[in-house]
Design a protein around this motif. Structure first.
Motif, mmCIF file in Angstrom:
data_model
loop_
_atom_site.group_PDB
_atom_site.id
_atom_site.type_symbol
_atom_site.label_atom_id
_atom_site.label_comp_id
_atom_site.label_asym_id
_atom_site.label_seq_id
_atom_site.Cartn_x
_atom_site.Cartn_y
_atom_site.Cartn_z
ATOM 1 N N THR A 52 3.849 8.720 -2.812
ATOM 2 C CA THR A 52 2.839 9.174 -1.850
ATOM 3 C C THR A 52 1.887 8.067 -1.416
ATOM 4 N N SER A 53 2.214 6.822 -1.711
ATOM 5 C CA SER A 53 1.326 5.703 -1.378
ATOM 6 C C SER A 53 1.931 4.800 -0.324
ATOM 7 N N ALA A 54 1.098 3.922 0.192
ATOM 8 C CA ALA A 54 1.528 2.900 1.147
ATOM 9 C C ALA A 54 0.668 1.666 0.941
ATOM 10 N N LEU A 55 1.079 0.589 1.554
ATOM 11 C CA LEU A 55 0.366 -0.677 1.423
ATOM 12 C C LEU A 55 0.116 -1.257 2.799
ATOM 13 N N LEU A 56 -1.116 -1.724 3.025
ATOM 14 C CA LEU A 56 -1.449 -2.494 4.220
ATOM 15 C C LEU A 56 -1.535 -3.950 3.786
ATOM 16 N N ILE A 57 -0.833 -4.823 4.486
ATOM 17 C CA ILE A 57 -0.854 -6.246 4.136
ATOM 18 C C ILE A 57 -1.446 -7.015 5.300
ATOM 19 N N MET A 58 -2.526 -7.738 5.022
ATOM 20 C CA MET A 58 -3.236 -8.502 6.041
ATOM 21 C C MET A 58 -2.378 -9.682 6.496
ATOM 22 N N ASP A 105 3.581 11.452 5.654
ATOM 23 C CA ASP A 105 3.232 10.433 6.648
ATOM 24 C C ASP A 105 1.799 9.964 6.463
ATOM 25 N N PHE A 106 1.506 8.809 7.043
ATOM 26 C CA PHE A 106 0.136 8.327 7.161
ATOM 27 C C PHE A 106 -0.201 8.256 8.639
#
Length: 163
Positions: A52-58, A105-106
């Motif tokens: 249920t997670s996601a990652l944002l990568i700069m 979804d996000f």
């Protein structure tokens, strides 16, 4: 050579078919694909995410390379020190955007920012995020990477009836 003969030769050349390496490709085992453009360390971080997670990568900005975990139902990003994701730049509103988990979804929603929020370079009010989408908040650009377990969980499991 007549005009008709030249025309016939062009058509004959266009009908030529060549087969190269027919039958040489065998079966390929499919694994969860590595995200394009990520380092091995970032790929490992994405692969280890709970379903249920996601990652944002700069990707661009003063914090290039930073990773932000989306594991809450709502995550706010902005210039306020109280924001869940603190983006310290005048191009970012204090409360600029929110990332909301909706089922598997996000969704990213602009929450009244002055400079807008962009997904894949298109200004949005809200958008459902997909793997590899680029989210731009001010001068910061981040890519979105959901858990690979999320898509695997959505596949129907074989039963005795359809196995």
């Amino acid at each position: 050579m007549t005009e008709r003969d030249a025309s016939d030769q062009r058509w004959a050349a266009a009908d030529t078919t060549i087969s190269l390496g027919e039958g040489l490709i065998g079966s390929v085992e499919h694994e969860i694909p590595a995200a394009v453009g990520l380092t091995p360390e970032e790929n490992a971080a994405v692969a280890a995410l709970p379903r249920t997670s996601a990652l944002l990568i700069m990707q661009r900005g003063p914090s290039s390379g930073a990773r932000f975990l989306l594991d809450a139902d709502r995550t706010v990003a902005g210039r306020s020190p109280d924001a869940d994701i603190f983006l310290d730049d005048v191009t970012v509103s204090r409360k600029h955007v929110e990332f909301v988990r909706e089922l598997d979804d996000f969704v990213v929603r602009d929450i009244g920012s002055l400079n807008g929020t962009y997904v894949n370079r298109s200004r949005i009010e809200q958008a459902v995020l997909r793997t590899g989408d680029e989210v731009q908040i001010g001068k910061f650009r981040m890519t979105f990477h959901p858990s690979p377990a999320r898509s695997a969980a959505g596949r129907p499991q074989p039963t005795d009836e359809n196995a």
